[in-house]
Structures are given as structure tokens and as C-alpha cells.
Design a protein around this motif. Sequence first.
Motif, mmCIF file in Angstrom:
data_model
loop_
_atom_site.group_PDB
_atom_site.id
_atom_site.type_symbol
_atom_site.label_atom_id
_atom_site.label_comp_id
_atom_site.label_asym_id
_atom_site.label_seq_id
_atom_site.Cartn_x
_atom_site.Cartn_y
_atom_site.Cartn_z
ATOM 1 N N CYS A 165 0.860 -1.184 0.000
ATOM 2 C CA CYS A 165 0.000 0.000 0.000
ATOM 3 C C CYS A 165 0.896 1.233 0.000
ATOM 4 C CB CYS A 165 -0.910 0.006 1.232
ATOM 5 S SG CYS A 165 -1.862 1.533 1.359
ATOM 6 N N ARG A 199 -1.836 -1.559 -3.674
ATOM 7 C CA ARG A 199 -2.683 -0.386 -3.933
ATOM 8 C C ARG A 199 -1.855 0.890 -3.849
ATOM 9 N NH1 ARG A 199 -8.141 -0.966 -0.571
ATOM 10 N NH2 ARG A 199 -8.507 1.044 -1.595
ATOM 11 N N THR A 286 -6.785 0.514 5.356
ATOM 12 C CA THR A 286 -6.094 -0.064 4.189
ATOM 13 C C THR A 286 -4.588 -0.054 4.415
ATOM 14 O OG1 THR A 286 -7.847 0.795 2.787
ATOM 15 C CG2 THR A 286 -5.795 0.174 1.687
ATOM 16 N N ALA A 290 -2.203 -3.638 5.257
ATOM 17 C CA ALA A 290 -1.292 -4.099 4.199
ATOM 18 C C ALA A 290 -0.055 -4.739 4.811
ATOM 19 C CB ALA A 290 -0.879 -2.910 3.334
ATOM 20 N N ALA A 293 3.644 -1.088 3.986
ATOM 21 C CA ALA A 293 3.009 0.137 3.495
ATOM 22 C C ALA A 293 3.977 1.302 3.640
ATOM 23 C CB ALA A 293 1.728 0.425 4.286
#
Length: 739
Positions: A165, A199, A286, A290, A293
Motif C-alpha cells: 500500500c 494499492r 487499508t 497491508a 506500506a
Amino acid sequence: MSQLETKYTFCRICEASCGLVADVQDDKVVSIAPNRDHHGTLGFSCMKGLHQHRMYDSPDRLRYPLKRVGDTFERISWGQALAEIGAKVRQLRGVSPHSIGMYVGTAAGFSILHPIFAEGFMQGIGSRNTFSSSTQDCANRFAAATEMYGFPFFQPFVDLDNVECMLVVGTNPVVSKWTFLQVAHPIKRMKEVKARGGRIIVIDPRHTETAKVAGEHVFIRPNADVFFFLAFLQEIFATGRCDEARIRPHSSGLDELRAAVADWTPEKTAAATGIPAAQLRQLVATFCDANGAAIVTGTGLGMGQDGTLAQWLAECIIAVTGNLDRRGGTLVGAGIFDFAGYAKKAGMFTRKARSRIGNFRELNGGFPGAILADEILTPGRDQIKSLFVTGGNPLMTMANSGRLRDALAQLELLVVTDIYLNETASLAHYVLPATSPLQRPDLPFVFPLFLGMQSIPYLAATDSVVEPEGEQRDEASIYTDLATASGVNLFGSKAVQWFLRGLKLANRLRHPRAQPGLPQRFILDQMLRRSGHGSFRELLRHPGGKPRDQVAPGTFLGKRPTTDDGLVHLAPPEFIAGTGLLGERFTALTSGEGDGVFRLISKRAHSTHNSWTQNIDELTNGEHNQTNHVYVHPADAAKLGLAEGDVADIESATGAIRLPVRLLEELMPGTVSVPHGWGHQHARGLGVASRLAGANVNLLASDGPDSVEQLSGMSHLSGIAVTVRAAAGPVNRQSWSGC
Ligand SMILES: Nc1nc2c(c(=O)[nH]1)N[C@H]1C(S)=C(S)[C@@H](COP(=O)(O)OP(=O)(O)OC[C@H]3O[C@@H](n4cnc5c(=O)[nH]c(N)nc54)[C@H](O)[C@@H]3O)O[C@H]1N2
Ligand SMILES: Nc1nc2c(c(=O)[nH]1)N[C@H]1C(S)=C(S)[C@@H](COP(=O)(O)OP(=O)(O)OC[C@H]3O[C@@H](n4cnc5c(=O)[nH]c(N)nc54)[C@H](O)[C@@H]3O)O[C@H]1N2
Ligand code: SF4
Ligand SMILES: [Mo]
């Protein structure tokens, strides 16, 4: 005509440092192509890199030293230039060494020797008055890293190979090609992250080129990052997502940090950031869920009003979620030697000098650029009366260009070392012609070489691709000669000065027909040998770069921070105090600032590089490249009665400019954008660029000690309050220019 030769090199315009292949004939580069076999840069390049030889071969290129005589520039010899400059420096230094200042621009950073020797000259002079482009760019990061990790250049970077992320806040790597990490081919690298299920979420007042590739984007109001991160951290602590077991043993200040953010709930900050609480909570979930990140930041964040606090909080988020020094999180690179350890031992970056104006602390050996005009204009013993400008164009790139112009015009001695007679040089007393990157041997610049800030680590060397023309000289030699002429020793060391003079003499005997100068290859070779990294010649045998290992996770915490206690300082007292002073800013952001006030942000383009690539014909043809524009959201334009192509006046508390309007749906309403680096109409030596229209946006930015971000000295160049209205008065091409 001689045979076409193929030469391998790498680009030294931006951090991507793309591997290039140049075709050379009769000592002229005839074409440049990407090096498709390059280990680190993956066959990537951009149009600036591929057309750079057009800029270096331009008839406008500086080829001889120039002296301003009345209103014109006359060619003079190096001997005369050095003698006259040296005599003036001696005279001024006799009164005060601090009356001699220097501005080091961004182009200097892309040669390994240039900034070292320029700094050595200033050390020889004994002046504290060094300025650089860093307070228009990234000083906030240096301030945050100094307090947290003990060394300004500990700049953790995303583990791009493994991140799951990635928040992209205030940077647009698809256009800028990444900053504070060497990443060539950003689109490919981002697509790889996404292809493995990662992401990428862009937080930006514009739906940028990067947001389009990332596929996820959240609008944020300019200047509001600090509130976004405060709430982000608050939510991390409130939901028990702090990885205490990992960070507590290696850090101090965790509890103070928790207390400082406690009141900044997502509900509270939503009004300032424009990001609803539920959306922020989702982002935090989110990020924390992860497996690896990171937050990637850039100049959009740094040029805002609270760039240091925002950067510190971003680093804290990474640290307290256990993502610092972790696979898929951020890594702290390692260069060819232990730069942090060496700097600590040598006492580098620890000078405690204060500026005469504003009493600012020196950061990385420099003061805030936005006080330069005051330092020149305010009488006193240490008043700056002479300025050396090297690899920069401050008149175009610094805040309040109008005032800076007045200040520069008042100097007793202005010496500009550049490849062009740019705007700043047009005001100079002496202009010294530098070699271009393709005319000098080099190693990668300081971030990759000394700090290992590379997504794909490798070492590389390049020889010069073509010879200097006329009397162009490299900056290391120029500053050595200027030191001799000024009666000072580089780095304040007699031994160094004598050694360099000896080297120069030996080089002259070996190459009697070349411009006198230092044997650059020899110096670069010594750097490699002394750090145990082979030789220059050996590296040249790896035109695609010589692979190095990526720095491993788990090598930083508890081992490398150079703070006094070896811990990561999560709660530096000045930063904690700073959070207590945010009330006014918060009120300003939340109360609406009255109808018709917009926030002005920057916008880089693929074909321009700050103020210095507009002189390439190939990059400036095309209807939309004839001027910069003011970009306005269609809904805002409708309210203002403006349509595409209309001309608008943009006014701030500091100045006003006039530009044609372009409508841009991707902007957050309430935000307008103007690219910087334009308005070359008055440059004396930019034949192509001065025929273009456009205006210098930095006429709108304020300067002076009260305008700078106090923790790092950053200029406030993004998120400036402006009004926009249909132009009053004549509308013609020349009237667009505000320069
Ligand atoms: N409004 C606004 N202002 C900004 C920015 C923004 O986004 N918005 N960005 C800021 C940023 S990030 C930066 S870094 C600064 C940049 O600010 P500066 O460094 O002051 O300006 P540049 O336009 O990059 O100027 C680089 C100069 O170096 C010269 N040059 C190129 N190669 C060489 C070389 O090999 N040797 C020598 N001696 N000279 C060379 C070029 O001709 C040019 O004149 O601008 C800042 N200003
Ligand atoms: N083509 C090209 N490449 C360049 C340069 C260039 O001039 N042209 N310059 C080079 C230099 S010197 C540098 S330092 C790097 C800089 O590289 P970056 O830091 O990536 O610079 P920008 O591309 O200007 O991206 C800044 C982003 O911040 C956003 N922004 C503005 N204000 C705010 C804010 O308050 N908050 C948030 N979250 N976002 C905000 C802007 O919309 C923009 O998308 O690029 C380098 N590469
Ligand atoms: S992205 Fe363009 S300007 Fe930057 S290093 Fe590569 S070729 Fe040069
Ligand atoms: Mo920059």
C-alpha cells in the motif's frame, strides 16, 4: 567527416538518471537514445533527456567568460575574469567574509564534484551565507530527518519491489520521475505494484497523471496535509494499530506523540482537508492492514505552509505502524561509504550559525532562500554585497522575484556560472561558462552514490561524451581557480589548495591544448578507490550499470540512527510545540477565506524542467507550449465568467501576473494552478525561450523572514492565496508577461 561513434552515458537532468546512448560525430552529439540494456533504468528516458544535446549545442550556449560593460556583455579572458573577481572578493572579505554569498541551484546537484567544490570555496571564504534551491524544494525533509534520525540525508524510501500500500502525497512521479529515490520508468514500476495486488492511493488537489495510473485518488485542499496526517495518526492510535512491540525499543517520544495528536480526530480535520472522516478511516485501515506500506511525499507537501510537520508526521505514521526499515515499507539506503558516520565524525551539517535576518538556524549548511533579498537589501556590516550563483536561476525560481530583482541589481559583484545567459546571469557583472553534463566525466549524484537512494541499486560512471567548446570549464576547476584568485584555500585548507594546484599543473602538462583544469577523472577514481569500489576505468566497462545489492530491511533501527542516543526521535520538542501552533492555520482553512480566494498550486510538465529547458526548439513548438497558463476548474471558471482562452489577472498579496486560461476538470474546485519557470521574455541569452510568452508565477510568492516555514526555512510556493478575474485592460501576447 569522421565516423559515427556510439558512447554510453547517463542523463544528469533529473533523479531518474536514465542510461543513454549518444551517437557522436565530429565531436558533436547527433542523437541520443535510451540505453535499453541498462540494469537500473530499464531502457527508460524522456524527451528532455533525448533532446538535451540541442540545448547544449545551441548558439546561445555560453562559450567564453563575459563581463557586463554598461548595458552589454563583452567577452573577456579567464585570466581577466578571475583577477577582477578575486580582487573584489579580497576587498569585500576584508570588511566581512559574510558579505560574500552563494546560491547553489539544482543543476549543481547533478554533478558530484560541483557542489563539493562550490561549498569548499565558501568554506575558504569563511562565509556562512550559503543559499540553495533546497529551501524551494525539500528542506522540510532535511529538517525532519535531522531531528528524527540525526542526519539530514537519512531519507527512508519506499521498498518498491514489495510494497502493498503506497500513499502518494504531494508528488507526481509520472511527470517528475520521482523525487528522493531514483526510479526510472515510474509508470512501469507503479503498474508492477498494482499487478501484484498492491494499492497506490494519490492524495493531491489535482487528479494527476500519477492518480490516473494509480487508479485511486483522494482530493485534499492545498496546505492541509498536516491535518490529514494528524488525524491519520490519531486514528492509528485510537484503533490500536500502533506496532508498539516493534517501534518502542528503537524510539523515544511515542507517548508524547500520541498525546500531541489525540485531539485531531478525523471528524475535526475533515473541514480543513476536505476528506470526510469515514474516507480517512478507510485509508488508515487499508494502510495498516497491508503487509508493507509506505508514504511517498514530494514538493507539493514541502512547499506548503507546514511542510516540516507534515513530513515528520508521515515518517511517524510509517514508524509506528512498523513499516520503517521493513520489507514492503521503507528502507534506508547505503551508499559507497558510511556518509552519516563520516559526517558525524567530521562535524558536517552541525554548524550552528544563525542568519543575520530572521535569526534562522543553518540547515545543511544553508539559509532560507526567501531571506536572500533581505540579506542583500538590509544595511549592516555583514550585508551581502557579492553573490556567486552556480547551476541555478534564482530570479525565476525563488519567491518574490520582483523584490529579488531589485536586490540583485544592488550587488557590487554578481558572478553567475551557468551554461546559459539566463535571467539571473543577465544581471551579473561576470558570467562564467560551465561545461554541460555531456562534456564532463561523472559518477551518479549524491543521493544514489553516497546514500544508495535507488529502487534498483547499481553503480555507474560516465566519461565525457564530447569535449568542451570555446573556453568552457568544469565547476570544480572554476572554484579552485576562484579560491586562488581570491587568496583563500578551498575548504579552508592550505594543503588541499596546494594539492589541487599541483594536480592542475600536472594535468596541464599532460593536456597542453585543453582548457586548464583539474583531472576530474582522477578525482572521481580516487573516490571509488578510497571507498573500496574499484576504479573509474573498471566502472566504465559496465555501460548498463554495475548491479549492487538492495539495502536489506532490518539494517537501520537500533543500528544506524545518529541521534545522540541512537534512537528514532518521534517527538522532537520543536515539532510537538509546532502542533500546538496550528490553530490559526486550521481556522483559516476551515472558515473559508471569503469569496473569490483561490489556492494556487504548481504543475510540472513533461517537456519543461524548472526554468531551463524552454530554450530547446523541439520542446517548445506546438500551440500549447507557447506560454504557461492559469488552469481553472470549469465550475470556478463559470463563476468567474472565464472561458478557455480568455486572459485572466491572477493577484496575490505580493504581486500580479496575467495569463491565458485553460479549463482543467482534474483540479479540486477552489484550486488554480500555474506552472513555474516561465516568463523568459527579458532573458538576454535565451533566443528560443525569450520569444515565448508566459509569466513568472513566483512574482506572486512572498519572501522575507515571516513568510518562510520556520522549522526548515522552506519558501511557501504552493497553496498561495490568490484572486483570479478576467483581465482588465489590453489583451495581447506581450501583456501576458508579468516578468
Ligand atoms: N512556483 C514554484 N517555484 C519553484 C518550484 C515549483 O514547483 N513551483 N520548484 C522549485 C524546485 S523543486 C527547485 S529545485 C527550484 C530550482 O531552482 P534553480 O536551481 O534556481 O533553477 P533551475 O531553473 O533549475 O536552474 C538551473 C540552472 O542551471 C543551469 N545548468 C544546467 N546544467 C548546468 C551545468 O552543468 N552547470 C551549470 N553551472 N549550470 C547548469 C541551467 O541553465 C539553469 O540556468 O525551483 C523551485 N521553484
Ligand atoms: N518534467 C519535469 N520533471 C521534473 C522537474 C520539472 O520541472 N519538470 N523538476 C525536478 C525537480 S527539481 C524536483 S524537486 C522534482 C519534484 O517532484 P515532485 O515533488 O513530484 O513535484 P510535482 O510534479 O510538482 O508534484 C507536486 C504535486 O503536489 C501537488 N500539490 C500541490 N500542493 C499540494 C498540497 O498542499 N498537498 C498535497 N498533498 N499535494 C499538493 C501538486 O498538485 C502536484 O501533483 O521533479 C523533478 N522532475
Ligand atoms: S527522466 Fe528524462 S530528464 Fe530525467 S534522467 Fe531520464 S531522460 Fe533525463
Ligand atoms: Mo527541485
